[in-house]
Design a protein around this motif. Structure first.
Motif, PDB file in Angstrom:
ATOM      1  N   UNK A 243      44.597  30.472  29.257  1.00 49.48           N
ATOM      2  CA  UNK A 243      44.852  29.185  29.917  1.00 49.48           C
ATOM      3  C   UNK A 243      43.794  28.839  30.950  1.00 49.48           C
ATOM      4  N   UNK A 244      42.803  29.710  31.132  1.00 41.34           N
ATOM      5  CA  UNK A 244      41.748  29.422  32.094  1.00 41.34           C
ATOM      6  C   UNK A 244      41.471  30.614  32.982  1.00 41.34           C
ATOM      7  N   UNK A 245      40.906  30.353  34.157  1.00 44.70           N
ATOM      8  CA  UNK A 245      40.463  31.413  35.052  1.00 44.70           C
ATOM      9  C   UNK A 245      41.474  31.690  36.159  1.00 44.70           C
ATOM     10  N   UNK A 246      41.717  32.987  36.399  1.00 37.19           N
ATOM     11  CA  UNK A 246      42.546  33.409  37.516  1.00 37.19           C
ATOM     12  C   UNK A 246      41.822  34.546  38.250  1.00 37.19           C
ATOM     13  N   UNK A 247      42.277  34.848  39.450  1.00 34.01           N
ATOM     14  CA  UNK A 247      41.726  35.973  40.209  1.00 34.01           C
ATOM     15  C   UNK A 247      42.399  37.250  39.721  1.00 34.01           C
ATOM     16  N   UNK A 248      41.599  38.240  39.370  1.00 33.51           N
ATOM     17  CA  UNK A 248      42.173  39.510  38.931  1.00 33.51           C
ATOM     18  C   UNK A 248      42.738  40.263  40.139  1.00 33.51           C
ATOM     19  N   UNK A 249      43.981  40.726  40.006  1.00 31.24           N
ATOM     20  CA  UNK A 249      44.621  41.477  41.081  1.00 31.24           C
ATOM     21  C   UNK A 249      45.457  42.598  40.479  1.00 31.24           C
ATOM     22  N   UNK A 250      45.637  43.686  41.242  1.00 28.88           N
ATOM     23  CA  UNK A 250      46.420  44.807  40.735  1.00 28.88           C
ATOM     24  C   UNK A 250      47.909  44.588  40.982  1.00 28.88           C
ATOM     25  N   UNK A 251      48.715  45.648  40.745  1.00 28.06           N
ATOM     26  CA  UNK A 251      50.165  45.484  40.835  1.00 28.06           C
ATOM     27  C   UNK A 251      50.639  45.168  42.248  1.00 28.06           C
ATOM     28  N   UNK A 252      49.835  45.499  43.258  1.00 25.33           N
ATOM     29  CA  UNK A 252      50.173  45.151  44.638  1.00 25.33           C
ATOM     30  C   UNK A 252      49.426  43.903  45.103  1.00 25.33           C
ATOM     31  N   UNK A 253      48.819  43.212  44.143  1.00 24.04           N
ATOM     32  CA  UNK A 253      48.154  41.932  44.342  1.00 24.04           C
ATOM     33  C   UNK A 253      46.850  42.026  45.128  1.00 24.04           C
ATOM     34  N   UNK A 254      46.243  43.224  45.169  1.00 24.75           N
ATOM     35  CA  UNK A 254      44.934  43.368  45.792  1.00 24.75           C
ATOM     36  C   UNK A 254      43.853  43.071  44.763  1.00 24.75           C
ATOM     37  N   UNK A 255      42.837  42.345  45.174  1.00 24.80           N
ATOM     38  CA  UNK A 255      41.749  41.971  44.278  1.00 24.80           C
ATOM     39  C   UNK A 255      40.738  43.111  44.174  1.00 24.80           C
ATOM     40  N   UNK A 256      39.644  42.858  43.473  1.00 26.54           N
ATOM     41  CA  UNK A 256      38.584  43.851  43.336  1.00 26.54           C
ATOM     42  C   UNK A 256      37.833  44.086  44.639  1.00 26.54           C
ATOM     43  N   UNK A 257      38.025  43.199  45.623  1.00 20.25           N
ATOM     44  CA  UNK A 257      37.417  43.368  46.952  1.00 20.25           C
ATOM     45  C   UNK A 257      38.474  43.972  47.879  1.00 20.25           C
ATOM     46  N   UNK A 258      38.236  45.152  48.427  1.00 22.15           N
ATOM     47  CA  UNK A 258      39.229  45.786  49.291  1.00 22.15           C
ATOM     48  C   UNK A 258      39.698  44.875  50.421  1.00 22.15           C
TER      49      UNK A 258
END
Length: 294
Positions: A243-258
């Motif tokens: 459906x398009x672009x989203x920000x990748x986040x883990x199960x605790x909603x943290x992104x690839x940037x700490x």
């Protein structure tokens, strides 16, 4: 740092996250541009205790409740720049102000890119929708049209017969193969291959072959992207989805940037008030865990 966490976006997920954190007596700043994704809809559905309530009312009630907490700060404005600094993050707004926080939560929301069919955008949120769980019931089992924008529209066309007799208006975007045709047939959905010229009335579709098909409502899958470039500025990984672009986040909603978190429609493939509120609560838990233990 001025704040324990800065939340960019004060819609459902952002407010939900803010509520969790101020209840832990953390200093929270919300920066909100006031552009909720569902601002075109007159009623919200599927959210317990608020089913059928106008989105403006839900947001206003939430704002009154949040305002009672003394560690909350709220800024009406648009954040246009984000960067990492020693000990956290610095956010700049369009009016020239800047703020710092130990953690950053992106509840940015998304932009919907609709197909350029005359008459469609004017009916968005009123008789043209993207979520059957949010708006399908109110069509009262009347005829439903699905506007094709690509392969993702097959998913909508196969779902929507649960809410009413469904026509898949392929509009030259996706030609169902043999298996897809069999699926639509089993689900009771018909295929209309003629291209769409315009939409008029409530949900009347003029086709290139001269037909006018009238529906109780129409569904379309818009392409989405984050409503702000802040995630890209910070180097967060962006995920391409059907459906398009989203920000990748883990199960605790943290992104690839700490220590940068993301929640709501900008960080998941499905959007509704209920999902956004739950996502915000989960992200708030991730933020608090990081503040306590990292």
């Amino acid at each position: 740092m001025e704040h324990d966490v800065i939340i960019i976006g004060g819609s459902y997920s952002g407010m939900s996250a803010a509520l969790q954190r101020v209840r832990a007596r953390r200093k929270v700043l919300v920066i909100d541009a006031g552009e909720r994704r569902n601002r075109f809809a007159s009623h919200g559905h599927g959210f317990l205790t608020q089913d059928g309530v106008a989105p403006d009312v839900i947001v206003a009630q939430a704002g009154v409740q949040l305002a009672k907490y003394p560690t909350l700060s709220w800024i009406e404005g648009k954040a246009n720049a984000a960067k990492q600094v020693e000990g956290g993050f610095e956010i700049a707004t369009e009016d020239g102000r800047s703020f710092t926080g130990r953690r950053l939560l992106l509840a940015l929301g998304v932009k919907d890119h609709l197909p350029g069919i005359p008459g469609l955008a004017e009916r968005w949120g009123q008789s043209v929708f993207h979520c059957p769980y949010c708006h399908g019931y109110e069509l009262d089992q009347g005829p439903i049209g699905v506007i094709g924008v690509g392969a993702i529209s097959m998913h909508q066309a196969s779902m929507l017969p649960d809410w009413g007799p469904t026509t898949f208006l392929t509009n030259g975007s996706h030609e169902p193969d043999k298996e897809e045709r069999e699926l639509l047939d089993r689900r009771g959905a018909r295929i209309e291959p003629s291209e769409i010229v315009e939409i008029s009335g409530k949900a009347d579709v003029l086709l290139k072959d001269g037909q006018v098909l009238s529906f109780a409502g129409l569904f379309v899958a818009p392409r989405i992207e984050p409503s702000s470039p802040l995630a890209q500025q910070l180097g967060c990984e962006i995920e391409d989805t059907p459906i398009g672009q989203i920000i990748r986040a883990n199960e605790m909603k943290e992104t690839s940037v700490p220590f940068v978190f993301a929640c709501g429609d900008v960080a998941r493939m499905a959007g509704s008030i209920a999902l956004a509120v739950g996502d915000g609560a989960m992200a708030a838990g991730g933020v608090h865990h990081s503040l306590m233990f990292r």
